[in-house]
Design a protein around this motif. Structure first.
Motif, PDB file in Angstrom:
ATOM      1  N   LYS A  94      25.506 -34.670-106.877  1.00  0.00           N
ATOM      2  CA  LYS A  94      24.203 -35.318-106.686  1.00  0.00           C
ATOM      3  C   LYS A  94      24.259 -36.795-107.096  1.00  0.00           C
ATOM      4  CE  LYS A  94      19.344 -34.376-107.564  1.00  0.00           C
ATOM      5  NZ  LYS A  94      18.387 -33.501-108.222  1.00  0.00           N
ATOM      6  N   GLU A  95      24.894 -37.077-108.236  1.00  0.00           N
ATOM      7  CA  GLU A  95      25.018 -38.465-108.706  1.00  0.00           C
ATOM      8  C   GLU A  95      25.871 -39.291-107.745  1.00  0.00           C
ATOM      9  OE1 GLU A  95      24.910 -37.948-113.568  1.00  0.00           O
ATOM     10  OE2 GLU A  95      26.762 -37.489-112.477  1.00  0.00           O
ATOM     11  N   ALA A  96      26.978 -38.709-107.273  1.00  0.00           N
ATOM     12  CA  ALA A  96      27.870 -39.423-106.349  1.00  0.00           C
ATOM     13  C   ALA A  96      27.144 -39.768-105.057  1.00  0.00           C
ATOM     14  CB  ALA A  96      29.108 -38.580-106.059  1.00  0.00           C
ATOM     15  N   ILE A  97      26.370 -38.824-104.533  1.00  0.00           N
ATOM     16  CA  ILE A  97      25.622 -39.064-103.296  1.00  0.00           C
ATOM     17  C   ILE A  97      24.562 -40.145-103.519  1.00  0.00           C
ATOM     18  CG2 ILE A  97      23.964 -38.010-101.696  1.00  0.00           C
ATOM     19  CD1 ILE A  97      25.655 -35.421-101.983  1.00  0.00           C
ATOM     20  N   ALA A  98      23.870 -40.097-104.666  1.00  0.00           N
ATOM     21  CA  ALA A  98      22.846 -41.104-104.965  1.00  0.00           C
ATOM     22  C   ALA A  98      23.470 -42.499-105.060  1.00  0.00           C
ATOM     23  CB  ALA A  98      22.134 -40.751-106.270  1.00  0.00           C
ATOM     24  N   MET A  99      24.622 -42.603-105.714  1.00  0.00           N
ATOM     25  CA  MET A  99      25.295 -43.899-105.852  1.00  0.00           C
ATOM     26  C   MET A  99      25.738 -44.422-104.483  1.00  0.00           C
ATOM     27  SD  MET A  99      27.483 -42.968-109.264  1.00  0.00           S
ATOM     28  CE  MET A  99      28.287 -44.534-109.550  1.00  0.00           C
ATOM     29  N   LEU A 100      26.283 -43.552-103.684  1.00  0.00           N
ATOM     30  CA  LEU A 100      26.751 -43.937-102.353  1.00  0.00           C
ATOM     31  C   LEU A 100      25.583 -44.333-101.459  1.00  0.00           C
ATOM     32  CD1 LEU A 100      29.290 -44.248-100.667  1.00  0.00           C
ATOM     33  CD2 LEU A 100      29.058 -41.881 -99.986  1.00  0.00           C
ATOM     34  N   ASN A 101      24.486 -43.573-101.509  1.00  0.00           N
ATOM     35  CA  ASN A 101      23.303 -43.908-100.711  1.00  0.00           C
ATOM     36  C   ASN A 101      22.726 -45.255-101.112  1.00  0.00           C
ATOM     37  OD1 ASN A 101      23.433 -41.604 -99.163  1.00  0.00           O
ATOM     38  ND2 ASN A 101      22.003 -40.450-100.433  1.00  0.00           N
ATOM     39  N   GLN A 102      22.759 -45.572-102.404  1.00  0.00           N
ATOM     40  CA  GLN A 102      22.258 -46.868-102.883  1.00  0.00           C
ATOM     41  C   GLN A 102      23.087 -48.010-102.300  1.00  0.00           C
ATOM     42  OE1 GLN A 102      19.495 -47.350-104.788  1.00  0.00           O
ATOM     43  NE2 GLN A 102      19.799 -49.531-104.462  1.00  0.00           N
ATOM     44  N   VAL A 103      24.403 -47.850-102.301  1.00  0.00           N
ATOM     45  CA  VAL A 103      25.288 -48.881-101.751  1.00  0.00           C
ATOM     46  C   VAL A 103      25.039 -49.045-100.254  1.00  0.00           C
ATOM     47  CG1 VAL A 103      27.700 -49.419-101.212  1.00  0.00           C
ATOM     48  CG2 VAL A 103      27.091 -48.644-103.488  1.00  0.00           C
ATOM     49  N   MET A 104      24.913 -47.930 -99.562  1.00  0.00           N
ATOM     50  CA  MET A 104      24.730 -47.990 -98.117  1.00  0.00           C
ATOM     51  C   MET A 104      23.366 -48.557 -97.737  1.00  0.00           C
ATOM     52  SD  MET A 104      26.679 -44.485 -97.226  1.00  0.00           S
ATOM     53  CE  MET A 104      27.041 -44.691 -95.514  1.00  0.00           C
ATOM     54  N   LYS A 105      22.395 -48.416 -98.625  1.00  0.00           N
ATOM     55  CA  LYS A 105      21.063 -48.973 -98.378  1.00  0.00           C
ATOM     56  C   LYS A 105      21.078 -50.493 -98.588  1.00  0.00           C
ATOM     57  CE  LYS A 105      17.798 -48.320-101.378  1.00  0.00           C
ATOM     58  NZ  LYS A 105      16.792 -47.744-102.264  1.00  0.00           N
ATOM     59  N   ASP A 106      21.793 -50.937 -99.628  1.00  0.00           N
ATOM     60  CA  ASP A 106      21.805 -52.352-100.007  1.00  0.00           C
ATOM     61  C   ASP A 106      22.868 -53.168 -99.276  1.00  0.00           C
ATOM     62  OD1 ASP A 106      19.829 -51.690-101.781  1.00  0.00           O
ATOM     63  OD2 ASP A 106      21.140 -51.646-103.538  1.00  0.00           O
ATOM     64  N   GLU A 107      23.974 -52.551 -98.933  1.00  0.00           N
ATOM     65  CA  GLU A 107      25.125 -53.279 -98.385  1.00  0.00           C
ATOM     66  C   GLU A 107      25.546 -52.698 -97.038  1.00  0.00           C
ATOM     67  OE1 GLU A 107      26.937 -55.578-100.381  1.00  0.00           O
ATOM     68  OE2 GLU A 107      25.768 -55.305-102.187  1.00  0.00           O
ATOM     69  N   LYS A 108      26.245 -53.521 -96.264  1.00  0.00           N
ATOM     70  CA  LYS A 108      26.894 -53.010 -95.064  1.00  0.00           C
ATOM     71  C   LYS A 108      28.339 -52.724 -95.454  1.00  0.00           C
ATOM     72  CE  LYS A 108      24.161 -55.062 -91.495  1.00  0.00           C
ATOM     73  NZ  LYS A 108      24.110 -55.022 -90.085  1.00  0.00           N
ATOM     74  N   ILE A 109      28.759 -51.478 -95.278  1.00  0.00           N
ATOM     75  CA  ILE A 109      30.117 -51.122 -95.699  1.00  0.00           C
ATOM     76  C   ILE A 109      31.126 -51.302 -94.580  1.00  0.00           C
ATOM     77  CG2 ILE A 109      29.288 -49.526 -97.467  1.00  0.00           C
ATOM     78  CD1 ILE A 109      30.202 -47.238 -95.624  1.00  0.00           C
ATOM     79  N   GLU A 110      30.643 -51.692 -93.412  1.00  0.00           N
ATOM     80  CA  GLU A 110      31.541 -51.900 -92.276  1.00  0.00           C
ATOM     81  C   GLU A 110      32.573 -52.971 -92.626  1.00  0.00           C
ATOM     82  OE1 GLU A 110      30.765 -53.056 -87.743  1.00  0.00           O
ATOM     83  OE2 GLU A 110      29.292 -51.695 -88.612  1.00  0.00           O
ATOM     84  N   GLY A 111      33.830 -52.639 -92.453  1.00  0.00           N
ATOM     85  CA  GLY A 111      34.901 -53.590 -92.714  1.00  0.00           C
ATOM     86  C   GLY A 111      35.384 -53.620 -94.156  1.00  0.00           C
ATOM     87  N   LEU A 112      34.698 -52.909 -95.055  1.00  0.00           N
ATOM     88  CA  LEU A 112      35.123 -52.868 -96.456  1.00  0.00           C
ATOM     89  C   LEU A 112      36.114 -51.735 -96.667  1.00  0.00           C
ATOM     90  CD1 LEU A 112      31.727 -53.386 -98.360  1.00  0.00           C
ATOM     91  CD2 LEU A 112      33.454 -55.101 -97.819  1.00  0.00           C
ATOM     92  N   SER A 113      36.991 -51.913 -97.633  1.00  0.00           N
ATOM     93  CA  SER A 113      37.955 -50.861 -97.953  1.00  0.00           C
ATOM     94  C   SER A 113      37.286 -49.809 -98.841  1.00  0.00           C
ATOM     95  CB  SER A 113      39.155 -51.456 -98.685  1.00  0.00           C
ATOM     96  OG  SER A 113      38.761 -51.853 -99.991  1.00  0.00           O
ATOM     97  N   VAL A 114      37.953 -48.692 -99.020  1.00  0.00           N
ATOM     98  CA  VAL A 114      37.448 -47.627 -99.879  1.00  0.00           C
ATOM     99  C   VAL A 114      37.269 -48.150-101.297  1.00  0.00           C
ATOM    100  CG1 VAL A 114      37.972 -45.362-100.868  1.00  0.00           C
ATOM    101  CG2 VAL A 114      38.480 -45.801 -98.470  1.00  0.00           C
ATOM    102  N   GLY A 115      38.248 -48.913-101.775  1.00  0.00           N
ATOM    103  CA  GLY A 115      38.180 -49.478-103.131  1.00  0.00           C
ATOM    104  C   GLY A 115      36.986 -50.402-103.322  1.00  0.00           C
ATOM    105  N   GLN A 116      36.700 -51.219-102.325  1.00  0.00           N
ATOM    106  CA  GLN A 116      35.563 -52.138-102.418  1.00  0.00           C
ATOM    107  C   GLN A 116      34.233 -51.373-102.448  1.00  0.00           C
ATOM    108  OE1 GLN A 116      36.749 -54.326 -98.911  1.00  0.00           O
ATOM    109  NE2 GLN A 116      37.242 -56.159-100.109  1.00  0.00           N
TER     110      GLN A 116
END
Length: 194
Positions: free
Chosen positions: A161-183
């Motif tokens: 649940k925490e991992a999904i919330a953190m990932l959803n926050q990033v995807m809401k605020d940032e565009k992950i297109e072109g970023l690496s997994v590490g970024q």
């Protein structure tokens, strides 16, 4: 891992094709809806997933990368093997199945041969959060990155649940297109799910 193949169709059956690649015929297990469209002699290109078993190597083929990624996600569900996963994708694409999972449309999921009532319930329970990405029509590379980051966060001790919330926050605020997994992982750790 064999990730993709291109060649010409040598023969077809209900749920498989033989595709000739460089003089070698490869047997591909494909969803029925794809096999029905194929003609002998047609040039084709497939995204593939290889299942290695003690007694066989089985290659599954998909015309869309998102379908292959969804197939891989289906395999992560307890009790769902490649035959049932292929059966799930037999008549519908990944987006349609993902929408059925998100909306808990058990009736349409129970209709899948080999899944049944308990299998449909398990599918909804285990994939409800993960299926949202497929329903929104994301590209395959974004989905792969999302899954890898989610797994990495869980490996670092965060709950699902925490991992999904953190990932959803990033995807809401940032565009992950072109970023690496590490970024993307760094951004998720900075967000902390807030």
């Amino acid at each position: 891992m064999i990730s993709s193949i291109s060649g010409s169709v040598k023969s077809t059956s209900i749920n498989s094709l033989v595709v000739e690649v460089g003089g070698v015929g490869l047997l591909l297990q494909v969803p029925i809806r794809i096999a029905a469209k194929m003609q002998v002699g047609e040039r084709v290109s497939f995204h593939t997933y290889l299942i290695v078993r003690e007694d066989a190597l089985t290659l599954y083929g998909f015309t869309e990368i998102v379908d292959r990624d969804f197939f891989e996600l289906l395999l992560s569900v307890t009790g769902i093997g490649p035959k049932v996963a292929q059966s799930i994708l037999a008549n519908s694409d990944a987006a349609s199945i993902a929408n059925a999972i998100i909306t808990s449309n058990l009736k349409s999921l129970e209709a899948v041969p080999g899944l049944g009532k308990k299998g449909a319930q398990r599918l909804v329970l285990e994939l409800k959060d993960k299926a949202a990405a497929f329903a929104s029509g994301k590209s395959g590379s974004d989905l792969t990155i999302s899954n890898q980051v989610e797994n990495a966060l869980q490996g670092l001790g965060y709950s699902n649940k925490e991992a999904i919330a953190m990932l959803n926050q990033v995807m809401k605020d940032e565009k992950i297109e072109g970023l690496s997994v590490g970024q993307v992982l760094k951004l998720a750790l900075k967000s902390g799910g807030k």
